[in-house]
Motif scaffolding. Structure first.
Motif, PDB file in Angstrom:
ATOM      1  N   THR A   1      73.907  13.130  40.619  1.00  0.00           N
ATOM      2  CA  THR A   1      74.787  13.891  39.731  1.00  0.00           C
ATOM      3  C   THR A   1      75.603  14.862  40.575  1.00  0.00           C
ATOM      4  O   THR A   1      75.122  15.383  41.585  1.00  0.00           O
ATOM      5  CB  THR A   1      74.003  14.682  38.666  1.00  0.00           C
ATOM      6  N   THR A   2      76.834  15.097  40.146  1.00  0.00           N
ATOM      7  CA  THR A   2      77.710  16.009  40.867  1.00  0.00           C
ATOM      8  C   THR A   2      78.761  16.551  39.908  1.00  0.00           C
ATOM      9  O   THR A   2      78.768  16.212  38.716  1.00  0.00           O
ATOM     10  CB  THR A   2      78.372  15.297  42.071  1.00  0.00           C
ATOM     11  N   TYR A   3      79.636  17.417  40.416  1.00  0.00           N
ATOM     12  CA  TYR A   3      80.754  17.909  39.619  1.00  0.00           C
ATOM     13  C   TYR A   3      81.834  16.834  39.489  1.00  0.00           C
ATOM     14  O   TYR A   3      81.918  15.920  40.313  1.00  0.00           O
ATOM     15  CB  TYR A   3      81.381  19.137  40.282  1.00  0.00           C
ATOM     16  N   ASP A   4      82.697  16.998  38.482  1.00  0.00           N
ATOM     17  CA  ASP A   4      83.861  16.121  38.386  1.00  0.00           C
ATOM     18  C   ASP A   4      84.946  16.617  39.338  1.00  0.00           C
ATOM     19  O   ASP A   4      84.743  17.567  40.107  1.00  0.00           O
ATOM     20  CB  ASP A   4      84.364  16.019  36.944  1.00  0.00           C
ATOM     21  N   GLU A   5      86.102  15.977  39.291  1.00  0.00           N
ATOM     22  CA  GLU A   5      87.172  16.286  40.245  1.00  0.00           C
ATOM     23  C   GLU A   5      87.708  17.704  40.095  1.00  0.00           C
ATOM     24  O   GLU A   5      88.343  18.230  41.015  1.00  0.00           O
ATOM     25  CB  GLU A   5      88.312  15.275  40.101  1.00  0.00           C
ATOM     26  N   ASN A   6      87.440  18.340  38.952  1.00  0.00           N
ATOM     27  CA  ASN A   6      87.878  19.722  38.735  1.00  0.00           C
ATOM     28  C   ASN A   6      86.789  20.740  39.054  1.00  0.00           C
ATOM     29  O   ASN A   6      87.005  21.943  38.892  1.00  0.00           O
ATOM     30  CB  ASN A   6      88.332  19.900  37.283  1.00  0.00           C
ATOM     31  N   GLY A   7      85.631  20.256  39.470  1.00  0.00           N
ATOM     32  CA  GLY A   7      84.543  21.157  39.817  1.00  0.00           C
ATOM     33  C   GLY A   7      83.883  21.823  38.625  1.00  0.00           C
ATOM     34  O   GLY A   7      83.214  22.847  38.787  1.00  0.00           O
ATOM     35  N   GLY A   8      84.057  21.265  37.422  1.00  0.00           N
ATOM     36  CA  GLY A   8      83.564  21.951  36.227  1.00  0.00           C
ATOM     37  C   GLY A   8      84.516  23.077  35.869  1.00  0.00           C
ATOM     38  O   GLY A   8      85.061  23.145  34.780  1.00  0.00           O
ATOM     39  N   TYR A   9      84.706  23.994  36.780  1.00  0.00           N
ATOM     40  CA  TYR A   9      85.829  24.925  36.813  1.00  0.00           C
ATOM     41  C   TYR A   9      86.224  25.010  38.284  1.00  0.00           C
ATOM     42  O   TYR A   9      85.410  24.700  39.162  1.00  0.00           O
ATOM     43  CB  TYR A   9      85.468  26.297  36.215  1.00  0.00           C
ATOM     44  N   PRO A  10      87.454  25.375  38.598  1.00  0.00           N
ATOM     45  CA  PRO A  10      87.976  25.107  39.945  1.00  0.00           C
ATOM     46  C   PRO A  10      87.509  26.055  41.052  1.00  0.00           C
ATOM     47  O   PRO A  10      88.315  26.609  41.800  1.00  0.00           O
ATOM     48  CB  PRO A  10      89.490  25.192  39.739  1.00  0.00           C
TER      49      PRO A  10
ATOM     50  N   ASP B   1      75.351  17.231  29.018  1.00  0.00           N
ATOM     51  CA  ASP B   1      76.363  16.184  28.903  1.00  0.00           C
ATOM     52  C   ASP B   1      76.805  15.675  30.275  1.00  0.00           C
ATOM     53  O   ASP B   1      77.053  16.473  31.192  1.00  0.00           O
ATOM     54  CB  ASP B   1      77.581  16.723  28.154  1.00  0.00           C
ATOM     55  N   PHE B   2      76.952  14.355  30.368  1.00  0.00           N
ATOM     56  CA  PHE B   2      77.310  13.721  31.632  1.00  0.00           C
ATOM     57  C   PHE B   2      78.310  12.596  31.402  1.00  0.00           C
ATOM     58  O   PHE B   2      78.432  12.069  30.297  1.00  0.00           O
ATOM     59  CB  PHE B   2      76.068  13.143  32.320  1.00  0.00           C
ATOM     60  N   GLU B   3      78.965  12.222  32.482  1.00  0.00           N
ATOM     61  CA  GLU B   3      79.893  11.092  32.483  1.00  0.00           C
ATOM     62  C   GLU B   3      79.435  10.086  33.531  1.00  0.00           C
ATOM     63  O   GLU B   3      79.360  10.412  34.721  1.00  0.00           O
ATOM     64  CB  GLU B   3      81.303  11.579  32.818  1.00  0.00           C
ATOM     65  N   LEU B   4      79.117   8.893  33.101  1.00  0.00           N
ATOM     66  CA  LEU B   4      78.741   7.834  34.033  1.00  0.00           C
ATOM     67  C   LEU B   4      80.007   7.315  34.715  1.00  0.00           C
ATOM     68  O   LEU B   4      80.908   6.805  34.054  1.00  0.00           O
ATOM     69  CB  LEU B   4      78.040   6.698  33.289  1.00  0.00           C
ATOM     70  N   VAL B   5      80.073   7.454  36.042  1.00  0.00           N
ATOM     71  CA  VAL B   5      81.291   7.055  36.759  1.00  0.00           C
ATOM     72  C   VAL B   5      81.067   5.880  37.702  1.00  0.00           C
ATOM     73  O   VAL B   5      82.025   5.200  38.081  1.00  0.00           O
ATOM     74  CB  VAL B   5      81.894   8.244  37.542  1.00  0.00           C
TER      75      VAL B   5
ATOM     76  N   TYR C   1      79.005  12.539  36.609  1.00  0.00           N
ATOM     77  CA  TYR C   1      79.599  13.868  36.656  1.00  0.00           C
ATOM     78  C   TYR C   1      78.955  14.705  35.557  1.00  0.00           C
ATOM     79  O   TYR C   1      78.798  14.244  34.421  1.00  0.00           O
ATOM     80  CB  TYR C   1      81.105  13.822  36.394  1.00  0.00           C
ATOM     81  N   SER C   2      78.612  15.931  35.893  1.00  0.00           N
ATOM     82  CA  SER C   2      78.083  16.862  34.903  1.00  0.00           C
ATOM     83  C   SER C   2      79.232  17.495  34.130  1.00  0.00           C
ATOM     84  O   SER C   2      80.234  17.908  34.717  1.00  0.00           O
ATOM     85  CB  SER C   2      77.261  17.952  35.599  1.00  0.00           C
ATOM     86  N   HIS C   3      79.084  17.574  32.810  1.00  0.00           N
ATOM     87  CA  HIS C   3      80.101  18.208  31.964  1.00  0.00           C
ATOM     88  C   HIS C   3      79.451  19.313  31.132  1.00  0.00           C
ATOM     89  O   HIS C   3      79.499  19.302  29.898  1.00  0.00           O
ATOM     90  CB  HIS C   3      80.779  17.175  31.064  1.00  0.00           C
ATOM     91  N   GLY C   4      78.839  20.263  31.822  1.00  0.00           N
ATOM     92  CA  GLY C   4      78.165  21.356  31.133  1.00  0.00           C
ATOM     93  C   GLY C   4      79.100  22.233  30.334  1.00  0.00           C
ATOM     94  O   GLY C   4      78.711  22.818  29.321  1.00  0.00           O
ATOM     95  N   PHE C   5      80.350  22.348  30.801  1.00  0.00           N
ATOM     96  CA  PHE C   5      81.362  23.102  30.066  1.00  0.00           C
ATOM     97  C   PHE C   5      82.319  22.105  29.417  1.00  0.00           C
ATOM     98  O   PHE C   5      83.085  21.433  30.111  1.00  0.00           O
ATOM     99  CB  PHE C   5      82.140  24.027  31.008  1.00  0.00           C
TER     100      PHE C   5
END
Length: 242
Positions: A78-87, A215-219, A127-131
């Motif tokens: 698991t990791t952040y998305d391309e926006n870092g969750g927040y930048p 919440d997560f996104e399978l990539v 990707y983690s989508h905590g926010f």
């Protein structure tokens, strides 16, 4: 926490905080030698400090993590998305480095140095989508219904609905019974987290009732699975244990 004695010993204090959080969660953790980039403030924002994680070339920074992946041999990353969750610069770097390390760990031609171990293919990446806005809106609505001050009120005025982004969430893991442990581990980072701050304005029972998930996104997936999921190991359990 801006006391001189804290600032002078920040490295050691942060290490102790991480140890405390790790013990609360009951997990293992490795230091990879990256240096905190900090949160740049100002307009324009100042340059990042020399040598920090956010400035290390991705392929270089990925080597220690790729070696660790080969050593641990995880099935899920698991990791952040391309926006870092927040930048935050380190969150964005974490995304880039994690994805590079994921690929390098599986590549028999990758130059990871001596004794890097055999190639290892992580089977699922999330990707983690905590926010996310639906979560914030649901919590805000419940707080308003209960006559409580919502910490999301002002943020939601500026946070425009984005259905396309919301659809990225593929996996909602029920874990409300662990929210208390999560919060204890977060509070252990005392130099970064205010126990009376934004994160803790919503009563635990409200969170557990309204949004009892992470919440997560399978990539990336190298196994068959059916979306939506409620388990990061969906499609893996029979394969790994069978």
């Amino acid at each position: 926490m801006d006391r001189p004695d804290v600032l002078e010993n920040m490295t050691e204090i942060r290490r102790r905080e991480m140890e405390a959080a790790r013990d609360i969660l009951g997990v293992t953790q490795e230091w990879l030698g990256y240096v905190d980039s900090g949160w740049p403030e100002g307009d324009p924002k100042p340059p990042l400090p020399e040598g920090c994680f956010g400035l290390v070339p991705t392929e270089e920074a990925a080597v220690p993590l790729a070696r660790l992946i080969r050593g641990i041999r995880p099935h899920v990353l698991t990791t952040y998305d391309e926006n870092g969750g927040y930048p935050h610069p380190d969150h964005i770097a974490c995304h880039l480095v994690s994805m590079a390390a994921y690929r390098m760990a599986a590549d028999p031609e990758a130059d990871l140095g001596e004794d890097a171990g055999e190639p290892w293919q992580v089977l699922k990446v999330y990707y983690s989508h905590g926010f996310n806005r639906p979560k914030a809106q649901a919590i805000h609505d419940k707080m308003t219904e209960l006559g409580l001050e919502s910490p999301w009120a002002e943020r939601l005025k500026e946070w425009k609905p984005d259905p396309e982004h919301d659809r990225r969430i593929t996996t909602k893991v029920p874990c409300a019974e662990y929210f208390g442990v999560r919060d204890q581990a977060l509070i252990a980072h005392a130099t970064q987290i205010d126990p009376d701050g934004h994160f803790f304005k919503v009563p635990l029972e409200v969170q557990q009732e309204v949004w009892p998930y992470e919440d997560f996104e399978l990539v990336e997936s190298h196994v068959q699975t059916t979306l939506p999921e409620d388990d990061l190991f969906a499609g893996l359990r029979d394969r790994v244990t069978g």
